[in-house]
Design a protein around this motif. Sequence first.
Motif, PDB file in Angstrom:
ATOM      1  N   LYS A   2       0.850  -1.187   0.000  1.00 23.32           N
ATOM      2  CA  LYS A   2       0.000   0.000   0.000  1.00 23.32           C
ATOM      3  C   LYS A   2       0.890   1.243   0.000  1.00 23.32           C
ATOM      4  O   LYS A   2       1.769   1.388   0.851  1.00 23.32           O
ATOM      5  N   LEU A   4       1.255   4.769   0.987  1.00 26.69           N
ATOM      6  CA  LEU A   4       0.600   5.611   1.986  1.00 26.69           C
ATOM      7  C   LEU A   4       0.784   7.092   1.695  1.00 26.69           C
ATOM      8  O   LEU A   4      -0.074   7.908   2.035  1.00 26.69           O
ATOM      9  N   HIS A   5       1.923   7.437   1.089  1.00 26.91           N
ATOM     10  CA  HIS A   5       2.202   8.849   0.782  1.00 26.91           C
ATOM     11  C   HIS A   5       3.245   8.909  -0.329  1.00 26.91           C
ATOM     12  O   HIS A   5       4.165   8.103  -0.379  1.00 26.91           O
ATOM     13  N   LYS A  14       6.192   6.639   0.946  1.00 26.86           N
ATOM     14  CA  LYS A  14       5.936   5.884   2.173  1.00 26.86           C
ATOM     15  C   LYS A  14       5.065   4.693   1.824  1.00 26.86           C
ATOM     16  O   LYS A  14       4.018   4.834   1.196  1.00 26.86           O
ATOM     17  N   ILE A  15       5.505   3.513   2.241  1.00 27.22           N
ATOM     18  CA  ILE A  15       4.886   2.262   1.807  1.00 27.22           C
ATOM     19  C   ILE A  15       4.613   1.370   3.009  1.00 27.22           C
ATOM     20  O   ILE A  15       5.396   1.347   3.964  1.00 27.22           O
ATOM     21  N   ARG A  16       3.511   0.640   2.944  1.00 34.65           N
ATOM     22  CA  ARG A  16       3.273  -0.436   3.912  1.00 34.65           C
ATOM     23  C   ARG A  16       3.396  -1.771   3.182  1.00 34.65           C
ATOM     24  O   ARG A  16       2.762  -1.979   2.144  1.00 34.65           O
ATOM     25  N   ASP A  18       2.739  -5.741   2.773  1.00 37.32           N
ATOM     26  CA  ASP A  18       1.692  -6.674   3.198  1.00 37.32           C
ATOM     27  C   ASP A  18       2.067  -8.136   2.994  1.00 37.32           C
ATOM     28  O   ASP A  18       1.518  -9.008   3.657  1.00 37.32           O
ATOM     29  N   LYS A 103       5.856  -0.318   7.994  1.00 43.20           N
ATOM     30  CA  LYS A 103       5.806   0.907   7.189  1.00 43.20           C
ATOM     31  C   LYS A 103       7.230   1.415   7.009  1.00 43.20           C
ATOM     32  O   LYS A 103       8.012   1.434   7.951  1.00 43.20           O
ATOM     33  N   LYS A 105       9.722   4.429   4.746  1.00 37.44           N
ATOM     34  CA  LYS A 105       9.777   5.608   3.882  1.00 37.44           C
ATOM     35  C   LYS A 105      11.088   5.551   3.095  1.00 37.44           C
ATOM     36  O   LYS A 105      12.163   5.377   3.670  1.00 37.44           O
ATOM     37  N   GLU A 122       1.227  -2.713  -5.840  1.00 35.08           N
ATOM     38  CA  GLU A 122       0.047  -2.266  -5.100  1.00 35.08           C
ATOM     39  C   GLU A 122      -1.233  -2.748  -5.794  1.00 35.08           C
ATOM     40  O   GLU A 122      -2.168  -3.225  -5.145  1.00 35.08           O
TER      41      GLU A 122
END
Length: 344
Positions: A2, A4-5, A14-16, A18, A103, A105, A122
């Motif tokens: 995901k 995120l920013h 910025k990534i999450r 999974d 998370k 960055k 994603e």
Amino acid sequence: MKILHSDPKTGTLKIRTDTLDDLWHLEKVISEGDEVESHTFRTYKVGKTEEKKPVKIRIRAERVEFAKSANRLRVLGTIVWGSPEEFVQMGRHHTIEIGKGDKVKITKQWKGHEINRIKQAEKESKKPRVRIIVMDDEKALTAILRAFGVEYGPEFRNAGSKKDEKYEQAERGFFGKIMAEIERHPEKFIVAGPGFAKDNFKEFVKKRNPELLDKITFENVSYAERSGVNELFSRGIIEKIMGEERFEKEMKLVEETAAEIYKDSGRAVYGLPEVKKAAEAFAIDKLLVLDEYLRSDSEVEEVVNLADRNKAEIVIVSSEGDAGERLKGLGRIAALLRFKMREP
């Protein structure tokens, strides 16, 4: 995965993460000199004792390692920023470990194919990754693995009893419902369970639609319940199947490219000089490049970036699978073309 920013001006993403696949993708886009920021722990000395303190640290990457056995991505580098400051020593080395659900960055000069890789990861994370059926003689429970977790689907029941004269007819109806569920979906299936029910189902499919077996993996689990699905995770079977699926897709493309080359059809080229010519002529439809070759040669990177700007599909092939070995034999880089560069 995901996003995120995203800030294109600063090159910050910025990534999450999974899934394990997300860690594999990050390994391929984080390079030496990139800045990576995440929550981590630092050892802090208090008198003669040492304590681990939670901190937020940004490092300048020097080395990236995907530790498969630990399911972690390790980024080693020097600290350029951290908080709280009293627990962080600037310029010291530190390893940030990234796992599923973390998370992170990343700040860097992003290349087109790298951004596309993250966006595609994603996009893929929103699709069903693999479907699962746990079954016994009485019932079959279905489940879908998505990036955010397991989603349970319909449950099928065997209307018959082994004491009934028409049990075989009821069993065929039961198996027919399960087979229809598998036929409805393009994803790979894991069919698992205790006892012989799954084996009998395998024979049922073999007689009626043997090609369907190509997308089914059969496994043993203790129960035809949610605990059986959890058992597939704990034994590492799910991750193994998903990794094989990625390698299969890569192999299919490499084989397609190799077939065009061997036919001398003029619809495929291989080796850096020929691929470069095709990229300059806007002729590339799909470009296949070995991951380690892309990371180690600036000219290869320039060709990939050019093809990417010309709207070619970029496929970065893992050097760890059979597809990578095959691509090595084609000069480590090859392409399928939109049009013939020459007459065969």
